[in-house]
Design a protein around this motif. Sequence first.
Motif, PDB file in Angstrom:
ATOM      1  N   ILE A   1      -2.483   4.471  -9.280  1.00 55.27           N
ATOM      2  CA  ILE A   1      -2.621   3.375  -8.296  1.00 55.27           C
ATOM      3  C   ILE A   1      -3.216   3.889  -6.989  1.00 55.27           C
ATOM      4  N   THR A   2      -3.237   5.213  -6.796  1.00 52.06           N
ATOM      5  CA  THR A   2      -3.818   5.745  -5.555  1.00 52.06           C
ATOM      6  C   THR A   2      -5.314   6.046  -5.710  1.00 52.06           C
ATOM      7  N   HIS A   3      -5.872   5.787  -6.887  1.00 49.69           N
ATOM      8  CA  HIS A   3      -7.312   5.943  -7.092  1.00 49.69           C
ATOM      9  C   HIS A   3      -8.051   5.005  -6.122  1.00 49.69           C
ATOM     10  N   PRO A   4      -9.207   5.412  -5.599  1.00 46.54           N
ATOM     11  CA  PRO A   4      -9.876   4.594  -4.577  1.00 46.54           C
ATOM     12  C   PRO A   4     -10.055   3.111  -4.947  1.00 46.54           C
ATOM     13  N   ILE A   5     -10.300   2.809  -6.213  1.00 45.51           N
ATOM     14  CA  ILE A   5     -10.587   1.402  -6.541  1.00 45.51           C
ATOM     15  C   ILE A   5      -9.345   0.514  -6.380  1.00 45.51           C
TER      16      ILE A   5
ATOM     17  N   SER B   1      -4.514   3.086   7.694  1.00 44.99           N
ATOM     18  CA  SER B   1      -4.425   2.777   6.266  1.00 44.99           C
ATOM     19  C   SER B   1      -4.853   3.996   5.462  1.00 44.99           C
ATOM     20  N   PRO B   2      -3.955   4.935   5.264  1.00 46.15           N
ATOM     21  CA  PRO B   2      -4.358   6.158   4.566  1.00 46.15           C
ATOM     22  C   PRO B   2      -4.653   5.871   3.096  1.00 46.15           C
ATOM     23  N   PRO B   3      -5.800   6.355   2.592  1.00 48.78           N
ATOM     24  CA  PRO B   3      -6.116   6.130   1.184  1.00 48.78           C
ATOM     25  C   PRO B   3      -5.024   6.726   0.299  1.00 48.78           C
ATOM     26  N   GLY B   4      -4.564   5.932  -0.639  1.00 51.97           N
ATOM     27  CA  GLY B   4      -3.550   6.420  -1.562  1.00 51.97           C
ATOM     28  C   GLY B   4      -2.223   6.744  -0.890  1.00 51.97           C
ATOM     29  N   GLY B   5      -2.040   6.301   0.375  1.00 49.46           N
ATOM     30  CA  GLY B   5      -0.784   6.569   1.064  1.00 49.46           C
ATOM     31  C   GLY B   5      -0.615   8.036   1.429  1.00 49.46           C
ATOM     32  N   ASP B   6      -1.724   8.761   1.466  1.00 48.37           N
ATOM     33  CA  ASP B   6      -1.660  10.193   1.705  1.00 48.37           C
ATOM     34  C   ASP B   6      -1.799  10.480   3.199  1.00 48.37           C
TER      35      ASP B   6
ATOM     36  N   THR C   1      -8.757  -1.955  -3.094  1.00 42.36           N
ATOM     37  CA  THR C   1      -8.518  -3.345  -3.472  1.00 42.36           C
ATOM     38  C   THR C   1      -7.198  -3.825  -2.891  1.00 42.36           C
ATOM     39  N   GLY C   2      -6.173  -2.976  -3.032  1.00 40.72           N
ATOM     40  CA  GLY C   2      -4.848  -3.360  -2.551  1.00 40.72           C
ATOM     41  C   GLY C   2      -4.816  -3.627  -1.058  1.00 40.72           C
ATOM     42  N   TYR C   3      -5.673  -2.931  -0.309  1.00 39.04           N
ATOM     43  CA  TYR C   3      -5.721  -3.162   1.137  1.00 39.04           C
ATOM     44  C   TYR C   3      -6.393  -4.496   1.475  1.00 39.04           C
ATOM     45  N   ILE C   4      -7.275  -4.961   0.590  1.00 41.08           N
ATOM     46  CA  ILE C   4      -8.008  -6.189   0.913  1.00 41.08           C
ATOM     47  C   ILE C   4      -7.325  -7.422   0.337  1.00 41.08           C
ATOM     48  N   THR C   5      -6.846  -7.298  -0.901  1.00 39.64           N
ATOM     49  CA  THR C   5      -6.302  -8.485  -1.556  1.00 39.64           C
ATOM     50  C   THR C   5      -4.923  -8.812  -1.019  1.00 39.64           C
ATOM     51  N   GLU C   6      -4.465  -9.986  -1.377  1.00 43.73           N
ATOM     52  CA  GLU C   6      -3.165 -10.422  -0.858  1.00 43.73           C
ATOM     53  C   GLU C   6      -2.074 -10.158  -1.884  1.00 43.73           C
ATOM     54  N   GLY C   7      -1.927  -8.876  -2.216  1.00 49.03           N
ATOM     55  CA  GLY C   7      -0.918  -8.468  -3.173  1.00 49.03           C
ATOM     56  C   GLY C   7      -1.540  -7.948  -4.447  1.00 49.03           C
ATOM     57  N   GLN C   8      -0.700  -7.667  -5.435  1.00 50.61           N
ATOM     58  CA  GLN C   8      -1.194  -7.216  -6.723  1.00 50.61           C
ATOM     59  C   GLN C   8      -0.120  -7.409  -7.770  1.00 50.61           C
ATOM     60  N   ILE C   9      -0.565  -7.708  -8.984  1.00 51.59           N
ATOM     61  CA  ILE C   9       0.341  -7.761 -10.123  1.00 51.59           C
ATOM     62  C   ILE C   9       0.079  -6.488 -10.927  1.00 51.59           C
ATOM     63  N   VAL C  10       1.084  -5.632 -11.020  1.00 54.22           N
ATOM     64  CA  VAL C  10       0.868  -4.343 -11.673  1.00 54.22           C
ATOM     65  C   VAL C  10       1.434  -4.386 -13.090  1.00 54.22           C
ATOM     66  N   LEU C  11       0.600  -4.065 -14.053  1.00 56.67           N
ATOM     67  CA  LEU C  11       1.082  -3.961 -15.431  1.00 56.67           C
ATOM     68  C   LEU C  11       1.419  -2.504 -15.714  1.00 56.67           C
ATOM     69  N   GLY C  12       2.506  -2.302 -16.486  1.00 61.18           N
ATOM     70  CA  GLY C  12       2.972  -0.934 -16.703  1.00 61.18           C
ATOM     71  C   GLY C  12       3.039  -0.569 -18.173  1.00 61.18           C
ATOM     72  N   ARG C  13       2.733   0.706 -18.423  1.00 59.80           N
ATOM     73  CA  ARG C  13       2.704   1.180 -19.794  1.00 59.80           C
ATOM     74  C   ARG C  13       4.099   1.260 -20.392  1.00 59.80           C
ATOM     75  N   GLU C  14       5.089   1.592 -19.530  1.00 62.31           N
ATOM     76  CA  GLU C  14       6.431   1.783 -20.059  1.00 62.31           C
ATOM     77  C   GLU C  14       6.965   0.493 -20.675  1.00 62.31           C
TER      78      GLU C  14
END
Lengths: 460, 597
Positions: free
Chosen positions: A313-317, B389-394, A321-334
């Motif tokens: 989730i810390t990958h740039p995309i 707004s640190p990327p990846g919370g770092d 996205t998370g900084y711009i959009t108004e939330g997120q629905i996260v799907l999980g593998r577990e």
Amino acid sequence: MKNIEFRTATSAQGGLVVMGGVPGVAAGSRVQLRDHAGRLRSGLVIRTADDAVLVEVFEGTDELDLERTWVRFLDEPFKLPLSRDILGRVFNGAGLPRDGRPPIISADRRDVNGEPLNPAARAYPREFIQTGISAIDGMNSLTRGQKLPIFSGGGLPHNRVAAQIVRQAKLLGEEAAEFVIVFAAFGASHADARFFQESFEESGVLNKVVMFLNLADEPVIERLLTPRAALTAAEYLAFDLDYHVLVVMTDMTAYAEALREVAVLRGDVPARKGYPGYLYSDLAELYERAGRIKNRRGSITMIPVLSMPSDDITHPIPDLTGYITEGQIVLGRELANQGVYPPVTVLPSLSRLMKDGVGKNFTREDHPHVASQLFASYAKALEVRGLAAIIGAEELSDADRRTLEFADAFERRFIGQGEDEDRSIHETLSLAWDLLSMLPPETLIRVSEDELAKYHKGTA
Amino acid sequence: MGKILEINGPLVKLELPQTVIGEQVRVGRMGLVGEVIGRDGDTALAQLYEDTAGLRPGEVAEGLGWPLSVELGPGLLGAIFDGVQRPLQAVWEQSGDRIARGVAVPSLPRNKAWHFVPDAALHAGSTLAGGTVLGTVQETESILHRILTPPQIHGELLELAPEGDYTLEETIGRAKLADGRIEKLQLFHRWPVRTARPFKQRDHAVAPLITGQRILDTFYPLLKGGKAAIPGPFGAGKTMLQQQIARWCNAEIVIYVGCGERGNELTDVLEFMPELTDPHTGRPLMERTLLVANTSNMPVVAREASIYVGITLAEYFRDQGYDVVMVADSTSRWAEALREVAGRLGQMPVEEGYPAYLGSRLAAFYERAGRVETFAGDHGSVTLIGAVSPPGGDFSEPVTSHTKEIIQTFWALSKELADARHYPAVDWLESFSGYVSSAAKWWAQEVDPNWENARAEALDLLAASEELQRIVNLVGVEALSSEQRWTLEAAGLIKEGLLQQAATDEVDSFASPEKQYALLAALLEIYRQGMKLVKLGAPARRLIQMPLLAQARRWKSQHNSEDLAALKAKIAAIPNAFEPLFEEYAVTPSTLREATP
């Protein structure tokens, strides 16, 4: 200038063509290229000076030569012809029909880049959209005009979740007929594209859907145009024709990768993981086209789907996205591995606009408190589960054991539901209280004492 | 008159001899505005504040003769401006829902007349210096706008208009400068945004900025005139916390700069603020608020400028003697805008693509905060709160780490806390404040002399519980002694009963310093009473079952700041709740039951 063909290409590589000696070409202008075989390609001017004009070619520079390439500068930006007839049609990323039917003819042609909406003209999204999915409606509610992405990973059922939302989304009690869908897929597989098409067909909404498809084996640069064309259509439907438009875009990761590919060709300075520094602004240009406008009836609600590379989730995309959009629905593998569908991992999921779209005048008075309590109780339960994994379930106190039972029931009954199960918000809330009633009332401090007395089954 | 040579994104190469770096330019047939950022022979490089699509080489370009400036005068409050101070409300009326390019609308309304009251002490022949108050305009009911002499004017007042209604265009006075030139005075003046406005001298910051947020005021205070940063990954509640500060803080003017953020956030503020009343004056909050918006889909060059526009407006109100808070959301987007332009200029990137001057630019920007003595002899302050707004919370990324070295108060937001819906998700271990000892003086004087000790005790308790939590995670809670279990429970009580604060709850949203301290003292009192019992041999299990603990967690949302009597009664009754246990475990209950000081 539109009618002159220039044959002055001085270099061509990696999707970029440099034209020499064409003075006065407008920045951002659309370009038509004719190659030695007579095939037409399109492109955009990305840098312009009198002695050299840099052109980005959507179909790439394969099989181009410099001597037999003729270029016309069309002197206008990329435009999409628009009319009511786009409903029910399928287009490619550049807005040309791919369903075998004739192209749209209209005098109303609009720049696909749009223009930024004046913040003073925006109306704040408030109306609750019921998706029929408890994990979303109950805890991460979607409102009309919101942009709420689905963060997923390879192999997770994000397409099924997106399709279920499209099938079930409704406003409480009104205007069902005014709902239309704009669907954009870029870098999608043929199977994914067919899945959506069939899903729309089965639910009988096909005549209310506009599709823009750029598949995985089609030109990469066209991928940058696909969401822009789709959003231009969405803006037309929403703000000219008064529809409530639900835009589903998949997969934003493919889009960002295309952007990176082009940026590298242009020689832009890379920021994180090779993505250009303007990835944030570029994504924002797309996402910010969602919303509502004062004194207009229509709205654009956006559900971008993105697969997180290596579930990170810390990958740039996902991060940008998370900084711009108004939330997120996260799907999980577990959860997915345990057979829970939809595998919504609720703790990192969030709807920023929920606070203004649920509760007293929208859904039910206790809704915000119930949501907050579910989050808190489930977070606590996960801590206990982590502990149980270390010291063994036998060592747990009775209270902790009840908490564990709550967590299991919450995942199976509340998060988990059928792919065709359309729960009303009241069903979702009463289910929530069934589950909260498994816990002692004194531990439920996020709900008010009145609400406990009214809904908690242990205190009645 | 020059012309365009090359267009590359927002950067335009111009043939424009004799231009000065920083000068504003108007370019092309559309009249797009930008500023010169470099010179090379007769060519100049300019960055444009608007999208350059459609611009062609060969079109005209002209220098405007002044640097990027803002208009300072009545009409600022309650308005929303873009990154180069275009009034968005007026632009909307003029050009529709979308921001058309090349629109020229004056920043401040020209046709509106303001009731000007000249300063009684001034008369023809008075000495004028920059910053002298010429008179006042009651701009909103809560804010008296002081009309200032522009900083560059020093001389003699020739005449000053009598009380009456004047528009911004009208002359309200004339001054004779030292060199004999005559300048007319108006209700407004211009000031270049990249130059800090002058003042007489810097002052010590003394009073804390009260935000009504317990974790901030009680644990990590910020002073009026101080510098703070709020770093946090997405979804950690950064925007919410900033809006809470903008809503409830006891500053007189609040400037909210939305720099590269969501459009809906600004809309939220615009729609919500007018409905709220200032807890300190009882007036609508919008009357003291001013917005600068460059949303994430607006041109990136104007984003870089928006921060400077905001801080210049803040300094202007400071110079009138007000306490101003400027919230910049987010400085990371500003840094990214800097990076984008640097990249296009081909400057050598250092860390993560940022140019080498990132740190010095950030430091220079934050230095514009402070409490000062103005030329008019008043005291004013600019408190700067920058979101990161640190990327990846770092937090080790360049913008966060540079910022951390500059600011004094660091409100670190944590993803883990936000995921558990612990709001505000300010991490009590990562955060810090360099203003605690100054704030302690104020709290001791205004609220309670024991504030500093109580704060330290609560923080110790939280730190101790963090250690214990680690043990619990390894071997389970049964491995703890009763004393340790009680410590853990008490820390939980502080987290839930004090640190967590619901922004959407009418009662809980704002807590006065008195309420903050009352809650803090009460929870510590519960802790101490319980600890005494544990030391007498009572098992922690018994204490944890006490209904008082669940009740105390609700106090924060049951009593608002105006009605503390009922809360204080409950607090006074705390020892009673422990009495049965004391009777059970103590040998001489009467001596031990006494409330601890």
